[in-house]
Structure formats: structure tokens, C-alpha cells
Write a protein that holds these residues in place. Structure first.
Motif, mmCIF file in Angstrom:
data_model
loop_
_atom_site.group_PDB
_atom_site.id
_atom_site.type_symbol
_atom_site.label_atom_id
_atom_site.label_comp_id
_atom_site.label_asym_id
_atom_site.label_seq_id
_atom_site.Cartn_x
_atom_site.Cartn_y
_atom_site.Cartn_z
ATOM 1 N N GLU A 24 0.828 -1.209 0.000
ATOM 2 C CA GLU A 24 0.000 0.000 0.000
ATOM 3 C C GLU A 24 0.863 1.259 0.000
ATOM 4 N N ASP A 25 2.007 1.190 0.676
ATOM 5 C CA ASP A 25 2.929 2.326 0.651
ATOM 6 C C ASP A 25 3.488 2.528 -0.760
ATOM 7 N N LEU A 26 3.821 1.436 -1.432
ATOM 8 C CA LEU A 26 4.327 1.545 -2.804
ATOM 9 C C LEU A 26 3.267 2.146 -3.733
ATOM 10 N N LEU A 27 1.999 1.835 -3.480
ATOM 11 C CA LEU A 27 0.930 2.340 -4.340
ATOM 12 C C LEU A 27 0.610 3.809 -4.091
ATOM 13 N N THR A 28 0.925 4.296 -2.910
ATOM 14 C CA THR A 28 0.576 5.685 -2.586
ATOM 15 C C THR A 28 1.775 6.627 -2.620
ATOM 16 N N ALA A 29 2.994 6.084 -2.496
ATOM 17 C CA ALA A 29 4.179 6.941 -2.488
ATOM 18 C C ALA A 29 4.361 7.584 -3.868
ATOM 19 N N PRO A 30 4.561 8.888 -3.933
ATOM 20 C CA PRO A 30 4.639 9.565 -5.239
ATOM 21 C C PRO A 30 5.856 9.167 -6.074
ATOM 22 N N GLY A 31 6.920 8.692 -5.461
ATOM 23 C CA GLY A 31 8.128 8.384 -6.226
ATOM 24 C C GLY A 31 8.245 6.962 -6.711
ATOM 25 N N THR A 32 7.218 6.140 -6.508
ATOM 26 C CA THR A 32 7.295 4.739 -6.934
ATOM 27 C C THR A 32 7.295 4.644 -8.454
ATOM 28 N N PRO A 33 8.275 3.971 -9.042
ATOM 29 C CA PRO A 33 8.265 3.798 -10.497
ATOM 30 C C PRO A 33 6.979 3.108 -10.952
ATOM 31 N N ALA A 80 6.211 0.807 -13.105
ATOM 32 C CA ALA A 80 6.242 -0.654 -13.225
ATOM 33 C C ALA A 80 6.181 -1.317 -11.853
ATOM 34 N N VAL A 81 6.880 -0.731 -10.877
ATOM 35 C CA VAL A 81 6.855 -1.288 -9.519
ATOM 36 C C VAL A 81 5.466 -1.117 -8.909
ATOM 37 N N ALA A 82 4.853 0.044 -9.132
ATOM 38 C CA ALA A 82 3.495 0.262 -8.625
ATOM 39 C C ALA A 82 2.525 -0.750 -9.238
ATOM 40 N N ALA A 83 2.689 -1.041 -10.528
ATOM 41 C CA ALA A 83 1.828 -2.033 -11.182
ATOM 42 C C ALA A 83 2.005 -3.401 -10.529
ATOM 43 N N THR A 101 0.339 -7.801 -6.912
ATOM 44 C CA THR A 101 0.720 -8.658 -5.786
ATOM 45 C C THR A 101 -0.303 -8.562 -4.666
ATOM 46 N N LEU A 102 -0.743 -7.340 -4.359
ATOM 47 C CA LEU A 102 -1.782 -7.193 -3.330
ATOM 48 C C LEU A 102 -3.060 -7.892 -3.778
ATOM 49 N N ALA A 103 -3.368 -7.824 -5.067
ATOM 50 C CA ALA A 103 -4.531 -8.547 -5.592
ATOM 51 C C ALA A 103 -4.373 -10.049 -5.367
ATOM 52 N N ALA A 104 -3.184 -10.580 -5.643
ATOM 53 C CA ALA A 104 -2.957 -12.011 -5.453
ATOM 54 C C ALA A 104 -3.155 -12.409 -4.000
ATOM 55 N N ALA A 164 -9.734 -8.472 -5.227
ATOM 56 C CA ALA A 164 -8.574 -8.728 -6.080
ATOM 57 C C ALA A 164 -8.782 -8.164 -7.477
ATOM 58 N N SER A 165 -9.985 -8.293 -8.009
ATOM 59 C CA SER A 165 -10.259 -7.825 -9.364
ATOM 60 C C SER A 165 -10.028 -6.325 -9.496
ATOM 61 N N ARG A 166 -10.429 -5.565 -8.501
ATOM 62 C CA ARG A 166 -10.213 -4.111 -8.537
ATOM 63 C C ARG A 166 -8.719 -3.785 -8.560
ATOM 64 N N LEU A 167 -7.957 -4.509 -7.764
ATOM 65 C CA LEU A 167 -6.516 -4.264 -7.711
ATOM 66 C C LEU A 167 -5.827 -4.738 -8.989
ATOM 67 N N ASP A 168 -6.262 -5.863 -9.534
ATOM 68 C CA ASP A 168 -5.690 -6.333 -10.802
ATOM 69 C C ASP A 168 -5.969 -5.333 -11.916
ATOM 70 N N ALA A 169 -7.180 -4.757 -11.922
ATOM 71 C CA ALA A 169 -7.511 -3.747 -12.926
ATOM 72 C C ALA A 169 -6.614 -2.515 -12.772
ATOM 73 N N MET A 170 -6.351 -2.123 -11.533
ATOM 74 C CA MET A 170 -5.434 -1.016 -11.293
ATOM 75 C C MET A 170 -4.040 -1.360 -11.810
ATOM 76 N N GLY A 171 -3.588 -2.585 -11.515
ATOM 77 C CA GLY A 171 -2.279 -3.011 -11.988
ATOM 78 C C GLY A 171 -2.187 -3.000 -13.495
ATOM 79 N N LEU A 172 -3.256 -3.409 -14.171
ATOM 80 C CA LEU A 172 -3.261 -3.416 -15.638
ATOM 81 C C LEU A 172 -3.152 -1.994 -16.182
ATOM 82 N N ARG A 173 -3.890 -1.053 -15.572
ATOM 83 C CA ARG A 173 -3.808 0.343 -16.012
ATOM 84 C C ARG A 173 -2.396 0.900 -15.823
ATOM 85 N N LEU A 174 -1.813 0.642 -14.658
ATOM 86 C CA LEU A 174 -0.469 1.147 -14.369
ATOM 87 C C LEU A 174 0.564 0.518 -15.298
ATOM 88 N N ALA A 175 0.445 -0.789 -15.515
ATOM 89 C CA ALA A 175 1.416 -1.479 -16.367
ATOM 90 C C ALA A 175 1.302 -1.029 -17.819
#
Length: 313
Positions: free
Chosen positions: A50-59, A61-64, A69-72, A83-94
Motif C-alpha cells: 500500500e505504501d508503494l501504491l501511494t508513495a509519489p516516487g514509486t516507479p 512498473a513497480v506500482a503495477a 501482488t496485493l490482488a494475489a 482482487a479484481s479491482r486491484l488487478d484492474a489497477m495493476g493493468l492500467r499502471l502497467a
């Protein structure tokens, strides 16, 4: 990324003691969270992710990867919608992240996109949406083609097998499960080998393999997971073995069962029949519940049909 953290997250040392250190790069913090989640330390992993997802400096790809991972972890606890909501977020970020060079461990943005698609497919399988799952797996297959990482392809094999089982075609589940196991063995990821052994064993059991052979494999995988400190693999293996012991025609017994039944004097002995295996699985669930954050604890209780105050012992 340090070699030790890669070995813990995706290699030969999944039970290694890991923690976030001051000044640690975002990618290394993600590997710490992957390892913590595999060890069932879901609250600690969620705090890092959650810190990686909210920290402004997270690259990006790492945020994705953090979102996927949190979805898993949420899915492992039974929370397919979360999990589906988080996977969708990961897909957008990636999808928005710059695509750097592909990485053999699958830590790059393209691999995160594959992981997100596979995660969404697993979410669809968990809710019975077979058609959606198939479309997502096909999309993941297109994206991963030519990528050097084995890990995303192993996960693809797991979900292909699960989708075949959802459709009632156990025979079709065996081939992707076996391919995932072979690939996991080649990758050197102890954790993925154990998970693949369980998926393969379950597919074989439903397809009509000798219950004694499958039960022995599930027990062996559970024992290995226990020795490695991986309760997230231990409890599904125990539950799958208990289900098989209950459902197999004319019962199932092994040489270990005979010895254990004559000495039913210690609940700490090797689980033998279905009840003992299920008890061992529930004991592991109790440990995991104690390591969950409030969201994870709620999801796991709901997924296992436990009341809010139900003791798991």
C-alpha cells in the motif's frame, strides 16, 4: 534488486527472513512484500504494498506489480472482487508504464501487464465467469509471447488448469498443470514448484488418477511447504488432501495412514485421514489469520465460511 531478495521472492529461499530497510529501493521493497505474502505475513506485506501504491516516487512498473501482488494476496484469502479491482489497477499502471528491457524474473512493466491479465482471469474463474477468463488468458498469452520470464507463464498454466476444471473438463486441466510444473522446475522457484505440484495433483485427481498416488503427492507437497515456512501453500495442500480422502471411492489409505491410526494419540503427528488433514489445515489457517490485516482477515473468514467470532484452532 539484490540477489538475496530475488532468491527469497522467486528462487530457492522463500522462507528467508526479510524486512524493509531505510533507503531500500522501491523494487526491493516489492520483493520483500512478495516474500512476506508467501510466508502468510499478509498484514506486513499489505503495509509495504500500500505504501508503494501511494508513495509519489514509486516507479510505474513497480506500482503495477505492487497492485497485482496485493490482488494475489486478497485472492488467496478468498477475496475475488477485491482482487479484481486491484488487478484492474495493476493493468492500467502497467499499460501506461514505460516498457524497459524484459527481465528474466518478470519484474518489468510488460510482465506486470501479463500478471494483471492472468490475475483478472483468476478472478473471473473464482466467480464462475468462464468466458471472461478465457478472453483474458488469450490476451495474456498474446502479451507474454517472446518474453524471457518463466514466472508469468507458470501462472498462466495454473489458471488455464483451473478454468478447465471450472468447465468440467478435468482431462484438459492436466496438460497446462503439467506444463506449469515443468516450467517452474526449470525456473528454480521453489514456491512456484510447490504450487504447481498442488495444481497438477488436483487436476490429476479430478481426471481419475490413482487417489493413493495423488494423496501421497499432496501430503509430500504439504510437508515440503511446512518445512520451508510457507503456510499459504501448506493449508491448500492439506485441504485438497482432506477433500480427496473424503471423496475417493472405498476410502483411501497409505502406509503412513495405518501407522497414524494405530497411534491416534497425538494431534501433532503426520495427518492421516481426512479429519486429521483438515484439522492440520485449520491450524494453519489460524496462524495465517493472526498475520492478516483487518481486510484480509475478513476476506478469509468469509471465504472459509467462518463467523466473525469463530475460533480457528
Amino acid at each position: 534488486m539484490t540477489a538475496d531478495l530475488r532468491a527469497a521472492a522467486f528462487g530457492a529461499h522463500p522462507g528467508a527472513a526479510v524486512r524493509v530497510r531505510p533507503g531500500m529501493p522501491a523494487a526491493d521493497r516489492w520483493l520483500v512484500a512478495v516474500t512476506l505474502g508467501a510466508q502468510g505475513r499478509y498484514a506486513a506485506a499489505a503495509a509495504v504494498l500500500e505504501d508503494l501504491l501511494t508513495a509519489p516516487g514509486t516507479p510505474p512498473a513497480v506500482a503495477a506489480h505492487a497492485a497485482v501482488t496485493l490482488a494475489a494476496h486478497r485472492r488467496q484469502l478468498g477475496g475475488h472482487a477485491a482482487a479484481s479491482r486491484l488487478d484492474a489497477m495493476g493493468l492500467r499502471l502497467a499499460s501506461a508504464a514505460p516498457h524497459g528491457p524484459p527481465d528474466a524474473d518478470g519484474t518489468d512493466a510488460l510482465a506486470a501487464r501479463v500478471d494483471a491479465l492472468v490475475g483478472l482471469a483468476a478472478d473471473a474463474v473464482g466467480t464462475g465467469a468462464a468466458g471472461r477468463a478465457q478472453r483474458l488468458l488469450d490476451a495474456a498469452d498474446d502479451v507474454v509471447r517472446g518474453h524471457p520470464a518463466r514466472r508469468p507463464v507458470v501462472r498462466l498454466g495454473w489458471v488455464r488448469a483451473e478454468l478447465a476444471l471450472l468447465r468440467g473438463d478435468a482431462t484438459a486441466a492436466v496438460a497446462p498443470a503439467e506444463a506449469a510444473l515443468d516450467l517452474a522446475l526449470a525456473s528454480g522457484s521453489v514456491r512456484h514448484v510447490l504450487k504447481s505440484r498442488i495444481v497438477h495433483a488436483v487436476a490429476r485427481a479430478v481426471a481419475g488418477a490413482d487417489p493413493r498416488e495423488v494423496l501421497a503427492e499432496l501430503d509430500a507437497a504439504a510437508d515440503d511447504a511446512d518445512a520451508l515456512g510457507l503456510p499459504t501453500i501448506l493449508w491448500p495442500a492439506r485441504y485438497a488432501a482432506a477433500d480427496l480422502a473424503e471423496l475417493a471411492p472405498n476410502g483411501v489409505s497409505t502406509a503412513n495412514d495405518t501407522a497414524a491410526r494405530t497411534a491416534d494419540r497425538s494431534v501433532n503427528g503426520r495427518p492421516s485421514d481426512a479429519a486429521r488433514r483438515r484439522h492440520a489445515g485449520m491450524a494453519t489457517v489460524s496462524v495465517i489469520l493472526g498475520r492478516c490485516d483487518p481486510v484480509g482477515r475478513r476476506l478469509m473468514r468469509e471465504g472459509l465460511g467462518l463467523g466473525a467470532r469463530h475460533p480457528v484452532t
